[in-house]
Design an enzyme around this catalytic site. Structure first.
Site, mmCIF file in Angstrom:
data_model
loop_
_atom_site.group_PDB
_atom_site.id
_atom_site.type_symbol
_atom_site.label_atom_id
_atom_site.label_comp_id
_atom_site.label_asym_id
_atom_site.label_seq_id
_atom_site.Cartn_x
_atom_site.Cartn_y
_atom_site.Cartn_z
ATOM 1 N N SER A 120 0.864 -1.186 0.000
ATOM 2 C CA SER A 120 0.000 0.000 0.000
ATOM 3 C C SER A 120 0.896 1.229 0.000
ATOM 4 C CB SER A 120 -0.875 0.005 1.263
ATOM 5 O OG SER A 120 -1.529 1.255 1.436
ATOM 6 N N TYR A 174 -2.924 -0.831 10.788
ATOM 7 C CA TYR A 174 -2.820 -1.213 9.381
ATOM 8 C C TYR A 174 -1.499 -0.712 8.798
ATOM 9 C CZ TYR A 174 -3.911 -1.495 4.395
ATOM 10 O OH TYR A 174 -3.871 -1.773 3.037
#
Length: 276
Positions: free
Chosen positions: A134, A147
């Site tokens: 990501s 996360y």
């Protein structure tokens, strides 16, 4: 010319499913793995896709799936570590179990599958390991602390691992999407909750609303599938591939700007409407 074979984890929905379908359309053999393949839909029209049961937190299922794919297709050329879990919200509301699950899937699960595939890649003298990371592995936003921690761990692990495996012709590739329209903001997301902790409520509501707004104009998962395809066919040792215009822009700004200025831009966007 022999078809290449790709194994994709977490292929039941979202990025994994779209990637499996896209590679099949390009003529690849696709091993689409998931925890419950018997519930999978949307693969019937693709003759190049075969489904396998694999849970990245269960090493026996990993070994069984990899062995089955090699038996069916002869070898595996590319592994896509895509299976992921999103737990977000105010960190103080997170439970130990939610934090553990986040790391079990996003970090340890990736490492589990990779440890099982590396002997096969070494024996073949080649192999491409692609991690769906990501842009959040190299920059941060509010409410995503756990996360982000998993994606930053993934980025550092892959950056180090590439030195070790290059001697065997193994390439490491990290795909770094920005906001993507999948079910991540809906069914797949686990939101930290602690009803008796109200001190963060105003901030959390505003940051969540502004973050959700950014997903409304986000591209769909096809942009990530195409980036994965590009990486899978790239014979260079390039490590990182931003997977959207937003990711490219944000990562460029993160490199260009001092951290304080960059974080100020994040606050302007995500905390818009919050009075501190």
């Amino acid at each position: 010319m022999n078809k290449k074979t790709i194994l994709i984890t977490g292929a039941s929905t979202g990025i994994g499913k779209t990637t499996a379908q896209y590679f099949a359309e390009q003529g690849w053999n696709v091993a689409a793995t998931m925890r419950t393949p018997e519930k999978a839909t949307g693969f019937e029209a693709f003759t190049g896709i075969k489904l396998y049961q694999l849970d990245v937190t269960d090493e026996q299922s990993i070994a069984r799936a990899i062995d089955s794919v090699i038996k069916d297709f002869g070898k595996i050329d590319v592994l896509v570590n895509n299976a992921g879990y999103g737990a977000v919200g105010v960190f103080e509301k997170a439970t130990k179990e939610q934090i553990q699950k986040q790391f079990d899937t996003n970090v340890f699960g990736v490492m589990n599958v990779t440890r099982h595939i590396l002997p096969h890649f070494r024996a073949n003298g080649a192999g491409t390991l692609i991690n769906v990371s990501s842009m959040g592995g190299r920059l941060t936003f509010p409410l995503y602390s756990v996360y982000h921690a998993t994606k930053w761990a993934l980025e550092g692990w892959a950056e180090s691992l590439q030195f070790e495996v290059r001697q065997f012709g193994i390439r490491i590739k990290n795909i770094e999407p920005g906001a993507i329209k999948t079910d991540f903001m809906g069914r797949s997301m686990d939101v930290f909750s602690k009803p008796d902790l109200i001190a963060y409520d105003t901030y959390e509501a505003i940051a969540t609303k502004n973050t959700e707004e950014s997903y409304k104009s986000a591209p769909d998962s096809a942009v990530v599938a195409k980036t994965i395809f590009k990486a899978a066919n790239d014979s260079s040792y390039q490590l990182r591939y931003p997977a959207s215009g937003q990711a490219s822009l944000f990562l460029f700004l993160r490199r260009l700007l001092p951290l304080g200025i960059f974080n100020g831009l994040v606050r302007l966007a995500v905390e818009k409407g919050f009075k501190n």
